[in-house]
Write a protein that holds these residues in place. Structure first.
Motif, PDB file in Angstrom:
ATOM      1  N   PHE A 127       0.836  -1.204   0.000  1.00 13.28           N
ATOM      2  CA  PHE A 127       0.000   0.000   0.000  1.00 13.28           C
ATOM      3  C   PHE A 127       0.873   1.258   0.000  1.00 13.28           C
ATOM      4  CE2 PHE A 127      -4.667  -0.561   1.323  1.00 13.28           C
ATOM      5  CZ  PHE A 127      -4.804  -1.690   0.530  1.00 13.28           C
ATOM      6  N   ARG A 128       1.884   1.262   0.866  1.00  9.87           N
ATOM      7  CA  ARG A 128       2.724   2.454   0.989  1.00  9.87           C
ATOM      8  C   ARG A 128       3.543   2.701  -0.276  1.00  9.87           C
ATOM      9  NH1 ARG A 128       2.932   0.052   6.104  1.00  9.87           N
ATOM     10  NH2 ARG A 128       1.952   1.372   7.716  1.00  9.87           N
ATOM     11  N   ALA A 129       3.934   1.610  -0.960  1.00 10.50           N
ATOM     12  CA  ALA A 129       4.674   1.776  -2.209  1.00 10.50           C
ATOM     13  C   ALA A 129       3.835   2.497  -3.253  1.00 10.50           C
ATOM     14  CB  ALA A 129       5.119   0.416  -2.753  1.00 10.50           C
ATOM     15  N   MET A 130       2.505   2.376  -3.144  1.00  8.59           N
ATOM     16  CA  MET A 130       1.613   3.069  -4.063  1.00  8.59           C
ATOM     17  C   MET A 130       1.203   4.435  -3.517  1.00  8.59           C
ATOM     18  SD  MET A 130       1.686   0.873  -6.426  1.00  8.59           S
ATOM     19  CE  MET A 130       0.615   1.748  -7.546  1.00  8.59           C
ATOM     20  N   GLY A 131       1.887   4.894  -2.453  1.00  8.24           N
ATOM     21  CA  GLY A 131       1.655   6.231  -1.937  1.00  8.24           C
ATOM     22  C   GLY A 131       0.526   6.347  -0.946  1.00  8.24           C
ATOM     23  N   ALA A 132       0.015   5.225  -0.409  1.00 11.50           N
ATOM     24  CA  ALA A 132      -1.115   5.283   0.527  1.00 11.50           C
ATOM     25  C   ALA A 132      -0.709   5.993   1.815  1.00 11.50           C
ATOM     26  CB  ALA A 132      -1.612   3.876   0.832  1.00 11.50           C
ATOM     27  N   ILE A 133      -1.604   6.842   2.321  1.00 11.93           N
ATOM     28  CA  ILE A 133      -1.395   7.532   3.601  1.00 11.93           C
ATOM     29  C   ILE A 133      -2.664   7.430   4.433  1.00 11.93           C
ATOM     30  CG2 ILE A 133       0.278   9.164   2.637  1.00 11.93           C
ATOM     31  CD1 ILE A 133      -1.986  11.265   2.638  1.00 11.93           C
ATOM     32  N   GLU A 157       1.037  13.916 -13.331  1.00 16.39           N
ATOM     33  CA  GLU A 157       0.442  14.989 -12.537  1.00 16.39           C
ATOM     34  C   GLU A 157      -0.594  14.414 -11.574  1.00 16.39           C
ATOM     35  OE1 GLU A 157      -2.448  18.876 -13.126  1.00 16.39           O
ATOM     36  OE2 GLU A 157      -1.593  17.854 -14.862  1.00 16.39           O
ATOM     37  N   ARG A 158      -0.417  14.702 -10.282  1.00 18.74           N
ATOM     38  CA  ARG A 158      -1.396  14.243  -9.301  1.00 18.74           C
ATOM     39  C   ARG A 158      -2.670  15.062  -9.473  1.00 18.74           C
ATOM     40  NH1 ARG A 158      -0.648  13.122  -2.830  1.00 18.74           N
ATOM     41  NH2 ARG A 158      -2.864  12.755  -2.394  1.00 18.74           N
ATOM     42  N   ILE A 159      -3.802  14.383  -9.658  1.00 20.49           N
ATOM     43  CA  ILE A 159      -5.051  15.104  -9.922  1.00 20.49           C
ATOM     44  C   ILE A 159      -6.138  14.796  -8.897  1.00 20.49           C
ATOM     45  CG2 ILE A 159      -4.657  15.303 -12.409  1.00 20.49           C
ATOM     46  CD1 ILE A 159      -6.487  12.890 -12.786  1.00 20.49           C
ATOM     47  N   SER A 160      -5.988  13.679  -8.147  1.00 21.61           N
ATOM     48  CA  SER A 160      -7.064  13.351  -7.223  1.00 21.61           C
ATOM     49  C   SER A 160      -6.577  12.281  -6.245  1.00 21.61           C
ATOM     50  CB  SER A 160      -8.291  12.850  -8.006  1.00 21.61           C
ATOM     51  OG  SER A 160      -9.380  12.616  -7.135  1.00 21.61           O
ATOM     52  N   HIS A 161      -7.533  11.642  -5.562  1.00 19.19           N
ATOM     53  CA  HIS A 161      -7.192  10.539  -4.664  1.00 19.19           C
ATOM     54  C   HIS A 161      -8.333   9.532  -4.636  1.00 19.19           C
ATOM     55  CE1 HIS A 161      -9.487  13.232  -1.925  1.00 19.19           C
ATOM     56  NE2 HIS A 161      -9.975  12.076  -1.497  1.00 19.19           N
ATOM     57  N   PHE A 162      -8.007   8.364  -4.129  1.00 20.99           N
ATOM     58  CA  PHE A 162      -8.971   7.276  -3.977  1.00 20.99           C
ATOM     59  C   PHE A 162      -9.035   6.947  -2.490  1.00 20.99           C
ATOM     60  CE2 PHE A 162     -10.233   2.766  -4.086  1.00 20.99           C
ATOM     61  CZ  PHE A 162     -11.327   2.829  -4.941  1.00 20.99           C
ATOM     62  N   GLU A 163     -10.229   6.832  -1.951  1.00 26.25           N
ATOM     63  CA  GLU A 163     -10.431   6.745  -0.505  1.00 26.25           C
ATOM     64  C   GLU A 163     -10.956   5.373  -0.095  1.00 26.25           C
ATOM     65  OE1 GLU A 163     -13.738   8.584   2.490  1.00 26.25           O
ATOM     66  OE2 GLU A 163     -12.767   9.990   1.101  1.00 26.25           O
ATOM     67  N   PHE A 177      -5.228   6.845  -1.435  1.00 28.45           N
ATOM     68  CA  PHE A 177      -4.256   6.574  -2.502  1.00 28.45           C
ATOM     69  C   PHE A 177      -4.230   7.782  -3.430  1.00 28.45           C
ATOM     70  CE2 PHE A 177      -4.989   2.192  -1.302  1.00 28.45           C
ATOM     71  CZ  PHE A 177      -3.793   1.546  -1.585  1.00 28.45           C
ATOM     72  N   PRO A 178      -3.065   8.339  -3.739  1.00 21.96           N
ATOM     73  CA  PRO A 178      -3.023   9.409  -4.739  1.00 21.96           C
ATOM     74  C   PRO A 178      -3.260   8.830  -6.135  1.00 21.96           C
ATOM     75  CG  PRO A 178      -0.803   8.825  -4.093  1.00 21.96           C
ATOM     76  CD  PRO A 178      -1.726   8.039  -3.195  1.00 21.96           C
ATOM     77  N   THR A 179      -3.920   9.579  -6.988  1.00 20.94           N
ATOM     78  CA  THR A 179      -4.122   9.157  -8.383  1.00 20.94           C
ATOM     79  C   THR A 179      -3.557  10.221  -9.301  1.00 20.94           C
ATOM     80  OG1 THR A 179      -6.349  10.106  -8.407  1.00 20.94           O
ATOM     81  CG2 THR A 179      -6.160   7.770  -7.882  1.00 20.94           C
ATOM     82  N   PHE A 180      -3.119   9.793 -10.500  1.00 22.16           N
ATOM     83  CA  PHE A 180      -2.355  10.661 -11.382  1.00 22.16           C
ATOM     84  C   PHE A 180      -2.900  10.626 -12.804  1.00 22.16           C
ATOM     85  CE2 PHE A 180       0.266   9.152  -7.957  1.00 22.16           C
ATOM     86  CZ  PHE A 180       0.985  10.264  -7.554  1.00 22.16           C
ATOM     87  N   GLN A 181      -2.579  11.648 -13.522  1.00 14.78           N
ATOM     88  CA  GLN A 181      -2.818  11.674 -14.959  1.00 14.78           C
ATOM     89  C   GLN A 181      -1.472  11.820 -15.645  1.00 14.78           C
ATOM     90  OE1 GLN A 181      -5.700  14.469 -16.324  1.00 14.78           O
ATOM     91  NE2 GLN A 181      -5.598  13.789 -18.444  1.00 14.78           N
ATOM     92  N   LEU A 182      -1.259  11.029 -16.689  1.00 13.78           N
ATOM     93  CA  LEU A 182      -0.005  11.043 -17.427  1.00 13.78           C
ATOM     94  C   LEU A 182      -0.193  11.815 -18.722  1.00 13.78           C
ATOM     95  CD1 LEU A 182       0.947   7.281 -16.953  1.00 13.78           C
ATOM     96  CD2 LEU A 182       1.925   9.217 -15.755  1.00 13.78           C
TER      97      LEU A 182
END
Length: 681
Positions: free
Chosen positions: A128-134, A153-159, A142-147
């Motif tokens: 989980f932490r390797a995928m940026g979970a806090i 670019e970080r654009i949102s998160h997943f809860e 979890f942070p989510t990105f757009q390429l």
């Protein structure tokens, strides 16, 4: 390792077993059961991983601990059971026993929310932490990105909510969805780890699966279903330029189709694109199939190896998302020195007749004993007895014979009598008999044929007849097209190369081939384009003389092959297909003996025919003479009997020698003329 993991099943499923709950079916990750509160017999659902209970009928929802406590009647037994299946740690934080929270969830246990939630989701906190979970405010994000433009670019998160481990999670309200990427703590900055050219990345569904791959040491991109849109994919494809991609869909048809389509989009940009198939078995659903975490759970300690093997075996896909088999022609390249030094040589299955591990043909016109000759070959290879009682079998082994024309009863009778002639028991021979044929233009049929040959380790396979294997309504009009027929035969050649099995097709001759005047057939007499080029060896049968329906067959058999062997033989086969399966005598003769035999037979037939015709002439002359008791001249006898002078003269001479007629004078007008009359007895 938990008890459930050791058993290769989910903690929720194991919990249901220990509680004695009857499982009435499986629906995605849920187990169908009766409700523990209402009277519904099948509306209850228990999550196979977390044990969380829900009823569709009464809307009752219970945590795994609350479910245990309800059915067992006390907290202590519930705690022990939760520990046994791995849903609780052994130590309780305050040491005073379980204290359910107000919403009925499990008591708090040691470890932070990320670790507990990761375990509930079938992976690890490290993943989980390797995928940026806090963790923030009791939730896991979890942070989510757009390429795009080569950037992430970080654009949102997943809860995710640790208090509801069975929950699917949700995207941030009002914000666009993105993908999940590794967010390694590079120098303590927490920067995203975007793909780089030359690296290998796994593309899977969701952040939780990406975390599972991160736990196994892979770099993974987790796709969010809502983010896979046209405007998103363009930047995603560009960001993976020069990267080796392994697509790993979930075990359902919808996921597989979406990933193949994605692979087609990545084809021109990525360095390589491969599609991996995890061992989902037969449980491939339309939607909601198993994922990598299910595989890791089911296989327990072997799970990581199983997943790594599946990724290593991933197959390349093409621009249309189709599986592309790697080119095999490069695998066969050798140097001149290697070719000169290798010990490989031509190997024969039947000495001087059939080469081992190559494709070939048994050809002949209709009713020329092709099938029965093949049965003799099948039984010879299976038993080690000489083929046609003459040609030595050099490699004995299991055999398969698939016949689509002869029928079960006919083939059985033939096999019984040929086996009897060889002194062997048909029941004891390693032969598989089939009475339907594969379609060589259908991929699934070819694969099944190859799997059967491999499984049974067959030394020889016969398919009878060829046209039922190759031709169908779609390609019947292409029988004369060399390229079309070559493509249809190519899969069979590949089976031969991969298995080392000798494959024989039984095939007919061209209907419009010229009359050979009793001479043996040759390769160009085979019907359909491509057969002559495809065959590496051949047995060509033809009649040496017209069959007299007496059970005796005089045949030519021409043997040859690209290995250089060649021979022409005469076969005399005595066949009496009686109810007891009797009758199969074979004599193999040299060409000279056959030709002398045929010549003698021809002369005997000519003599017999001449004798028959002369007898007819004699009867005609006798009939004419009966009309003239006092005798008649030769000219009149010839006219009445309607014979030519030579035939009339020979008939009269024969009758005179036999003493059946005599010479006499015949009065005609004022004179007399010599003639003949019937001799008085």
């Amino acid at each position: 390792m938990t008890t459930a993991a050791r058993n290769g099943i989910g903690a929720g499923r194991r919990l249901a077993e220990l509680l004695g709950i009857e499982v009435k079916g499986v629906e995605g990750h849920d187990l169908k059961t009766a409700c523990v509160s209402c009277s519904s017999s099948d509306a209850g659902r228990i999550h196979s991983e977390t044990g969380v209970f829900f009823c569709y009928a009464c809307q009752e929802k219970r945590s795994a601990f609350a479910l245990c406590e309800t059915l067992l009647g006390n907290q202590q037994d519930a705690v022990r059971l939760m520990v046994e299946v791995g849903l609780f740690e052994d130590r309780i934080r305050d040491g005073s026993g379980p204290k359910p929270s107000g919403n009925g969830s499990a008591p708090a246990v040691e470890g932070d929310a990320i670790d507990m939630l990761a375990r509930a989701k079938g992976t690890t906190g490290a993943g989980f932490r390797a995928m940026g979970a806090i963790e923030k405010n009791g939730k896991v994000f979890f942070p989510t990105f757009q390429l795009h433009d080569g950037k992430a670019e970080r654009i949102s998160h997943f809860e995710l909510d640790p208090k509801n481990p069975n929950g699917k999670g949700k995207n941030a309200f009002g914000k666009p969805a993105g993908v999940f990427l590794r967010c390694e703590m590079e120098g303590g900055s927490g920067r995203v780890r975007k793909p780089k050219a030359g690296e290998t990345w796994i593309v899977c569904e969701g952040g939780k699966n990406a975390a599972a791959y991160a736990t196994l040491g892979y770099s993974a991109v987790g796709l969010n279903g809502k983010s896979v849109k046209a405007e998103f994919l363009a930047g995603f494809v560009e960001a993976l330029k020069g990267v080796d991609i392994v697509l790993v869909p979930d075990g359902d048809d919808q996921s597989s189709a979406a990933f193949k389509k994605l692979g087609g989009g990545l084809y021109k940009t990525a360095k390589s694109v491969r599609l991996a198939s995890l061992p989902y078995g037969l449980e491939i659903r339309e939607t909601g199939g198993d994922d990598v975490r299910d595989i890791l759970r089911k296989f327990g300690e072997e799970g990581p190896r199983v997943v790594r093997d599946a990724i290593a075996a991933a197959k390349p896909i093409g621009p249309g998302g189709e599986i592309v088999e790697p080119p095999r022609f490069l695998e066969s390249l050798v140097t001149s020195r290697q070719l000169a030094d290798e010990s490989a040589d031509v190997c024969y299955l039947v000495d001087g007749i059939l080469t081992a591990g190559e494709p070939g043909t048994v050809g002949g016109p209709a009713k020329c004993l092709k099938t029965l000759t093949m049965v003799d070959l099948v039984l010879s290879v299976a038993s080690g007895r000489p083929f046609l009682d003459r040609f030595e079998v050099l490699r004995q082994g299991p055999v398969g014979f698939l016949s689509g024309e002869s029928g079960r009863a006919v083939l059985r009778r033939a096999a019984l009598r040929i086996a009897k002639s060889k002194g062997i028991d048909l029941r004891e021979l390693p032969v598989s008999w089939g009475f339907s044929l594969p379609q060589l233009t259908v991929k699934e049929h070819v694969e099944a044929l190859g799997e059967w040959i491999t499984k049974e380790k067959l030394a020889l396979v016969g398919l009878d007849p060829t046209y039922l294997c190759l031709l169908n309504s779609a390609n019947a009009g292409q029988a004369g097209n060399l390229f079309a027929m070559g493509a249809a035969l190519a899969p069979l050649s590949e089976i031969v190369q991969l298995t080392g099995t000798t494959v024989v097709l039984l095939h007919h001759y061209r209907k419009n081939r010229p009359d050979n005047g009793g001479e043996p057939a040759d390769l160009q007499d085979l019907a359909m384009s491509g057969m002559m080029e495809w065959s590496r060896f051949w047995l060509l049968l033809d009649r040496a003389e017209v069959y007299a329906n007496d059970g005796q067959h005089k045949l030519w058999m021409r043997a040859g092959g690209s290995a250089g062997h060649a021979g022409l033989f005469g076969l005399t086969i005595g066949e009496r297909a009686g109810p007891n399966g009797d009758g199969w005598q074979v004599e193999v003769e040299s060409v000279g003996d056959v030709r002398r035999s045929l010549q003698n037979a021809k002369e005997m037939r000519r003599a017999a025919d001449l004798e028959r015709r002369e007898g007819e002439h004699v009867e005609k002359v006798l009939a004419a003479l009966r009309q003239f008791p006092d005798g008649e001249t030769v000219k009149t006898i010839r006219t009445v009997s309607r014979l030519n002078p030579d035939n009339t003269e020979r008939a009269l001479l024969t009758l005179q020698k036999d003493g059946r007629i005599e010479q006499c004078d015949v009065k005609k007008g004022n004179g007399t003329h010599p003639g003949f009359r019937l001799k008085m007895r």
